[in-house]
Design a protein around this motif. Sequence first.
Motif, mmCIF file in Angstrom:
data_model
loop_
_atom_site.group_PDB
_atom_site.id
_atom_site.type_symbol
_atom_site.label_atom_id
_atom_site.label_comp_id
_atom_site.label_asym_id
_atom_site.label_seq_id
_atom_site.Cartn_x
_atom_site.Cartn_y
_atom_site.Cartn_z
ATOM 1 N N SER A 185 22.254 88.482 19.355
ATOM 2 C CA SER A 185 20.843 88.386 18.934
ATOM 3 C C SER A 185 20.756 88.232 17.424
ATOM 4 O O SER A 185 19.851 87.576 16.911
ATOM 5 N N THR A 186 21.700 88.838 16.691
ATOM 6 C CA THR A 186 21.714 88.677 15.223
ATOM 7 C C THR A 186 21.895 87.196 14.888
ATOM 8 O O THR A 186 21.174 86.640 14.052
ATOM 9 N N ILE A 187 22.870 86.583 15.531
ATOM 10 C CA ILE A 187 23.163 85.162 15.270
ATOM 11 C C ILE A 187 21.962 84.295 15.655
ATOM 12 O O ILE A 187 21.574 83.383 14.929
ATOM 13 N N MET A 188 21.364 84.624 16.796
ATOM 14 C CA MET A 188 20.251 83.801 17.304
ATOM 15 C C MET A 188 19.010 83.888 16.432
ATOM 16 O O MET A 188 18.122 83.043 16.524
ATOM 17 N N LYS A 189 18.933 84.950 15.592
ATOM 18 C CA LYS A 189 17.766 85.061 14.704
ATOM 19 C C LYS A 189 17.884 84.142 13.491
ATOM 20 O O LYS A 189 16.925 83.989 12.735
ATOM 21 N N SER A 190 19.064 83.549 13.267
ATOM 22 C CA SER A 190 19.217 82.608 12.149
ATOM 23 C C SER A 190 18.244 81.451 12.358
ATOM 24 O O SER A 190 18.031 81.009 13.487
ATOM 25 N N LYS A 191 17.702 80.965 11.248
ATOM 26 C CA LYS A 191 16.713 79.883 11.396
ATOM 27 C C LYS A 191 17.375 78.595 11.886
ATOM 28 O O LYS A 191 16.785 77.812 12.610
ATOM 29 N N GLU A 192 18.617 78.416 11.462
ATOM 30 C CA GLU A 192 19.305 77.185 11.822
ATOM 31 C C GLU A 192 20.785 77.489 12.040
ATOM 32 O O GLU A 192 21.339 78.366 11.372
ATOM 33 N N ILE A 193 21.419 76.741 12.932
ATOM 34 C CA ILE A 193 22.842 76.977 13.225
ATOM 35 C C ILE A 193 23.627 75.667 13.127
ATOM 36 O O ILE A 193 23.174 74.628 13.621
ATOM 37 N N LEU A 194 24.776 75.748 12.475
ATOM 38 C CA LEU A 194 25.676 74.600 12.364
ATOM 39 C C LEU A 194 26.994 74.997 13.012
ATOM 40 O O LEU A 194 27.715 75.863 12.508
ATOM 41 N N LEU A 195 27.293 74.381 14.151
ATOM 42 C CA LEU A 195 28.511 74.717 14.901
ATOM 43 C C LEU A 195 29.568 73.637 14.658
ATOM 44 O O LEU A 195 29.301 72.451 14.863
ATOM 45 N N LEU A 196 30.755 74.066 14.263
ATOM 46 C CA LEU A 196 31.844 73.127 13.978
ATOM 47 C C LEU A 196 32.907 73.242 15.069
ATOM 48 O O LEU A 196 33.355 74.349 15.391
ATOM 49 N N VAL A 197 33.295 72.093 15.622
ATOM 50 C CA VAL A 197 34.259 72.107 16.724
ATOM 51 C C VAL A 197 35.297 71.003 16.504
ATOM 52 O O VAL A 197 34.938 69.835 16.370
ATOM 53 N N SER A 198 36.556 71.399 16.475
ATOM 54 C CA SER A 198 37.596 70.401 16.234
ATOM 55 C C SER A 198 38.816 70.641 17.114
ATOM 56 O O SER A 198 39.261 71.776 17.284
ATOM 57 N N GLY A 199 39.353 69.562 17.635
ATOM 58 C CA GLY A 199 40.659 69.630 18.304
ATOM 59 C C GLY A 199 40.592 69.756 19.805
ATOM 60 O O GLY A 199 39.617 70.229 20.388
ATOM 61 N N GLU A 200 41.703 69.336 20.401
ATOM 62 C CA GLU A 200 41.825 69.317 21.851
ATOM 63 C C GLU A 200 41.699 70.721 22.451
ATOM 64 O O GLU A 200 41.183 70.894 23.554
ATOM 65 N N SER A 201 42.152 71.732 21.678
ATOM 66 C CA SER A 201 42.134 73.095 22.224
ATOM 67 C C SER A 201 40.698 73.600 22.438
ATOM 68 O O SER A 201 40.492 74.608 23.107
ATOM 69 N N LYS A 202 39.720 72.888 21.870
ATOM 70 C CA LYS A 202 38.324 73.315 22.036
ATOM 71 C C LYS A 202 37.570 72.434 23.035
ATOM 72 O O LYS A 202 36.376 72.617 23.247
ATOM 73 N N ARG A 203 38.295 71.477 23.645
ATOM 74 C CA ARG A 203 37.604 70.520 24.517
ATOM 75 C C ARG A 203 36.962 71.203 25.716
ATOM 76 O O ARG A 203 35.830 70.905 26.098
ATOM 77 N N ASN A 204 37.696 72.135 26.299
ATOM 78 C CA ASN A 204 37.156 72.827 27.466
ATOM 79 C C ASN A 204 35.923 73.664 27.096
ATOM 80 O O ASN A 204 34.923 73.677 27.814
ATOM 81 N N ALA A 205 35.995 74.313 25.932
ATOM 82 C CA ALA A 205 34.845 75.118 25.470
ATOM 83 C C ALA A 205 33.651 74.209 25.223
ATOM 84 O O ALA A 205 32.507 74.537 25.577
ATOM 85 N N MET A 206 33.904 73.062 24.642
ATOM 86 C CA MET A 206 32.831 72.115 24.343
ATOM 87 C C MET A 206 32.206 71.605 25.650
ATOM 88 O O MET A 206 30.986 71.495 25.766
ATOM 89 N N TYR A 207 33.068 71.344 26.637
ATOM 90 C CA TYR A 207 32.574 70.870 27.929
ATOM 91 C C TYR A 207 31.640 71.914 28.548
ATOM 92 O O TYR A 207 30.545 71.605 29.014
ATOM 93 N N GLN A 208 32.109 73.164 28.505
ATOM 94 C CA GLN A 208 31.300 74.240 29.102
ATOM 95 C C GLN A 208 29.999 74.446 28.345
ATOM 96 O O GLN A 208 28.962 74.726 28.935
ATOM 97 N N LEU A 209 30.083 74.302 27.038
ATOM 98 C CA LEU A 209 28.878 74.489 26.229
ATOM 99 C C LEU A 209 27.813 73.479 26.643
ATOM 100 O O LEU A 209 26.632 73.803 26.746
ATOM 101 N N ILE A 210 28.242 72.258 26.894
ATOM 102 C CA ILE A 210 27.283 71.214 27.247
ATOM 103 C C ILE A 210 26.808 71.356 28.695
ATOM 104 O O ILE A 210 25.641 71.192 28.990
ATOM 105 N N HIS A 211 27.727 71.689 29.589
ATOM 106 C CA HIS A 211 27.402 71.599 31.012
ATOM 107 C C HIS A 211 27.070 72.922 31.696
ATOM 108 O O HIS A 211 26.546 72.908 32.809
#
Length: 248
Positions: A185-211
């Motif tokens: 909830s602390t994070i969600m209260k930020s006015k704006e969020i910039l998420l950085l994602v790089s590399g194959e090791s994050k592909r599954n996390a990125m997929y889940q985030l979207i779907h």
Amino acid sequence: MKIIEVKDYQHMSQKAAEYIIEKVLKHPSITLGLATGGTPTGTYRNLIEDHQKNGTSYQNVTTFNLDEYIGLAGTDINSYRYYMDDNFFNHIDIKKSNTFIPQGNIKNIEEECNRYEDLIMNHGGIDLQVLGIGSNGHIGFNEPGTSFQSKTHIVKLAPSTIEANARFFNRPEEVPTQAITMGISTIMKSKEILLLVSGESKRNAMYQLIHSELNENFPASVLKNHPCVTIIADEAAILDLKIPVTKK
Ligand code: PGA
């Protein structure tokens, strides 16, 4: 969520730095939420380079970091205080007294969590929070199963997180098993969020985030509820995800 696709880590770091610089120039007394780990180091390098070349000033900027290991003093080379000083703060004109990170080597950790949460809120909250994502979907150190209502709190690190972070330590046994983290909830209260994602090791996390649906077992899914999230992700992280992205 707006997704910007970039070629690789270097481009992600440049783009993220440009994004932050634009905000700092527009709002010189902005409050930034900052992250540690492997993902943002290139962004910090670009911000330092810009500060040295173009003089972008951080004199009136305040920062709050997401998390800190429990048991490590700020002078410990593996603490996030040390990381931030070494990777960013020591090379720009920010006032150290305006840089806040939870203290991990304090007796009363519960009290430190409450103090940190109050500090952020009394300051007026975070304008722009920079985030990475764990391969298990964690944001900050909010591991799967963390309540979306959580405030700054103590966490027991997931085995996969300890394993992922062992690369920064001499021996895996040296990785602390607990940390203090801003809550979801602390994070969600930020006015704006910039998420950085790089590399194959994050592909599954990125997929889940979207779907995936909103789900406390995948903490980053909460970002779908935030009105202003920008994701900068490289090709390796979003390959074959079949999601609408802006190419840069
Ligand atoms: P990393 O960690 O940047 O070192 O991949 C990200 C995170 O765990 O949030």
